[in-house]
Design an enzyme around this catalytic site. Structure first.
Site, PDB file in Angstrom:
ATOM      1  N   TYR A 156       0.862  -1.077  -0.035  1.00 34.07           N
ATOM      2  CA  TYR A 156       0.081   0.024  -0.084  1.00 34.07           C
ATOM      3  C   TYR A 156       0.807   1.195   0.004  1.00 34.07           C
ATOM      4  CZ  TYR A 156      -4.228  -2.771   1.042  1.00 34.07           C
ATOM      5  OH  TYR A 156      -5.404  -3.712   1.009  1.00 34.07           O
ATOM      6  N   LYS A 168       7.332 -13.349   0.680  1.00 32.31           N
ATOM      7  CA  LYS A 168       7.565 -13.735  -0.626  1.00 32.31           C
ATOM      8  C   LYS A 168       8.896 -13.617  -1.227  1.00 32.31           C
ATOM      9  CE  LYS A 168       5.041 -15.643  -4.142  1.00 32.31           C
ATOM     10  NZ  LYS A 168       4.739 -17.115  -3.696  1.00 32.31           N
ATOM     11  N   ASP A 212       1.576 -17.393  -0.174  1.00 33.55           N
ATOM     12  CA  ASP A 212       0.483 -18.168  -0.648  1.00 33.55           C
ATOM     13  C   ASP A 212       0.317 -19.657  -0.107  1.00 33.55           C
ATOM     14  OD1 ASP A 212       3.268 -18.644  -1.573  1.00 33.55           O
ATOM     15  OD2 ASP A 212       2.853 -19.528  -3.550  1.00 33.55           O
ATOM     16  N   ASP A 241      -3.357  -7.412   5.978  1.00 32.82           N
ATOM     17  CA  ASP A 241      -4.784  -6.979   5.791  1.00 32.82           C
ATOM     18  C   ASP A 241      -5.560  -8.086   5.265  1.00 32.82           C
ATOM     19  OD1 ASP A 241      -6.979  -5.355   5.647  1.00 32.82           O
ATOM     20  OD2 ASP A 241      -6.392  -4.431   3.492  1.00 32.82           O
ATOM     21  N   ASP A 299      -8.168 -10.609   7.616  1.00 25.60           N
ATOM     22  CA  ASP A 299      -9.486 -10.651   7.378  1.00 25.60           C
ATOM     23  C   ASP A 299      -9.930 -12.417   7.395  1.00 25.60           C
ATOM     24  OD1 ASP A 299     -10.057  -8.164   7.331  1.00 25.60           O
ATOM     25  OD2 ASP A 299     -11.028  -8.305   5.353  1.00 25.60           O
TER      26      ASP A 299
END
Ligand code: ATP
Length: 372
Positions: A137, A190, A223, A247, A251
């Site tokens: 972001y 990653k 992943d 984020d 969730d």
């Protein structure tokens, strides 16, 4: 503690005007039961109503007033509903702007199964420590601009920002938190593709692990983590990662533990903290008295815990624990909103929590639910 804390109150959009006042009532009840001075609340405009009335979803006077507050409760924003001119302006959404302006660099998002709430997994209790100021972001870290570029109408470029100081800050918070919990940090990264950006994360985590011999470090690809979190959420304690990954995973964790509306979240900086539930504005259920206030209520409890730690005030810590216990007790008694299988409305559920807090002996001494 000598005087009451000054806390901002920003309703925001959608279900914000229902769940934020609910959290405020609970805070007032918890502090009263704990014998703490009352909060001095400062009501401030934010969101669509502020845009209509003041020309900005986060008007300058709101920002000025927040600077003089110890922290604040913030509802969600529904920036998708703002006029196209505003959306085309490239401005940060209100939540992002607040994180940027006040340097709220760390977002703590606990998810745990709670008594009486049907969950998708048998048991889990983890905290996602999300680096909150940069990562994918990138808009959060730009002095000017959004971090997105469009050289031609058919080409979009997005900047990811990873600075060692910000990574180090998040990693150190995660290790300190894990040392107070079950002693395990999981870095989600990653680095198999983005060697440099996540190389920084790996280096900082390994350095922190050397300084915390009592904390185990494991590293999991983003992943793979999505799958592992669904299959074995109970195996995770503290999960540390960059902004967008955090984020997303928080969730997912919240939904696994029961429902998105149950998840609390605090955005903390060095001087201020913002309680803002993990869920969004949920415009589909706004104004119907069906929103689950738990996410916002436990976010407010996290703010009390943060204030208690910052000001070395055990009464605030006790009030925070009392809120957590009251929420659990009400849920265990079968009172719940419909998203988690109950029939109670927002107000009815909040009344039950306030009643529980107001009962004699409710403000138990802090039992230290770390991170929660
Ligand atoms: P945003 O983009 O702002 O995060 P979103 O639409 O992706 O918003 P939410 O607004 O959080 O996500 O809503 C997703 C779903 O979860 C909706 O169906 C909504 O009704 C439900 N939901 C979210 N929060 C709550 C809550 N507190 N109580 C009950 N249901 C909720």
């Amino acid at each position: 503690m000598t005087g009451g804390r000054r806390l901002g109150c920003l309703l925001g959009d959608g279900i914000g005007p229902e769940v934020v006042p609910a959290a405020r009532r609970v805070v007032d009840a918890a502090l009263s039961a704990a014998g703490a001075p009352a909060v001095e609340w400062v009501d401030l405009p934010m969101g669509a109503a502020a845009l209509a009335e003041h020309g900005a979803p986060l008007p300058a006077p709101t920002l000025e007033a927040l600077a003089g507050c110890d922290g604040w409760l913030a509802g969600p924003h529904d920036s998708e509903s703002y006029p196209p001119q505003w959306r085309a302006s490239g401005q940060r959404v209100p939540g992002g702007e607040l994180r940027h302006v006040f340097g709220l660099h760390t977002n703590l998002r606990p998810s745990r199964t709670r008594p009486g709430v049907p969950a998708r997994v048998p048991a889990m209790d983890l905290v996602v420590v999300r680096e909150n100021s940069e990562g994918f972001y990138a808009d959060r870290n730009m002095a000017v601009g959004s971090g997105e570029f469009m050289p031609t109408p058919d080409l979009a470029l997005v900047v990811g920002v990873f600075s060692r100081p910000a990574v180090r800050r998040a990693v150190r918070q995660a290790f300190a938190l894990a040392a107070r919990r079950r002693g395990q940090v999981t870095l989600v990264h990653k680095a198999n593709v983005l060697h440099l950006a996540f190389g920084l994360w790996l280096e900082e985590c390994r350095a922190a692990a050397r300084e915390h011999p009592g904390v185990r470090l494991e590293t999991v690809l983003f992943d793979a983590m999505a799958a592992r979190l669904v299959r074995h959420p109970e195996r995770f304690d503290v999960v540390v990662t960059e902004n967008l990954f955090g984020d997303t995973l928080s969730d997912l964790a919240g939904e696994l533990a029961g429902a998105l509306g149950m998840s609390g979240s605090v955005n903390a900086g060095d001087r201020h903290a913002m309680a803002q539930a993990a869920h969004g504005s949920a415009p589909d259920i706004a104004g119907q008295d069906v929103a689950n206030p738990v996410g916002m209520v436990v976010s407010a409890a996290m703010l009390l815990a943060w204030l208690g730690e910052r000001h070395a005030d055990p009464v605030l810590a006790a009030a925070s624990s009392a809120v957590e216990q009251a929420v659990d007790a009400v849920l265990a008694s079968g009172v719940a909103t419909r998203d988690v299988g109950g029939t109670a409305g927002t107000a009815e559920f909040t009344d039950a929590v306030v009643d529980r807090l107001s009962a004699p002996g409710a403000a138990a001494p802090a039992v230290g639910r770390p991170g929660a």
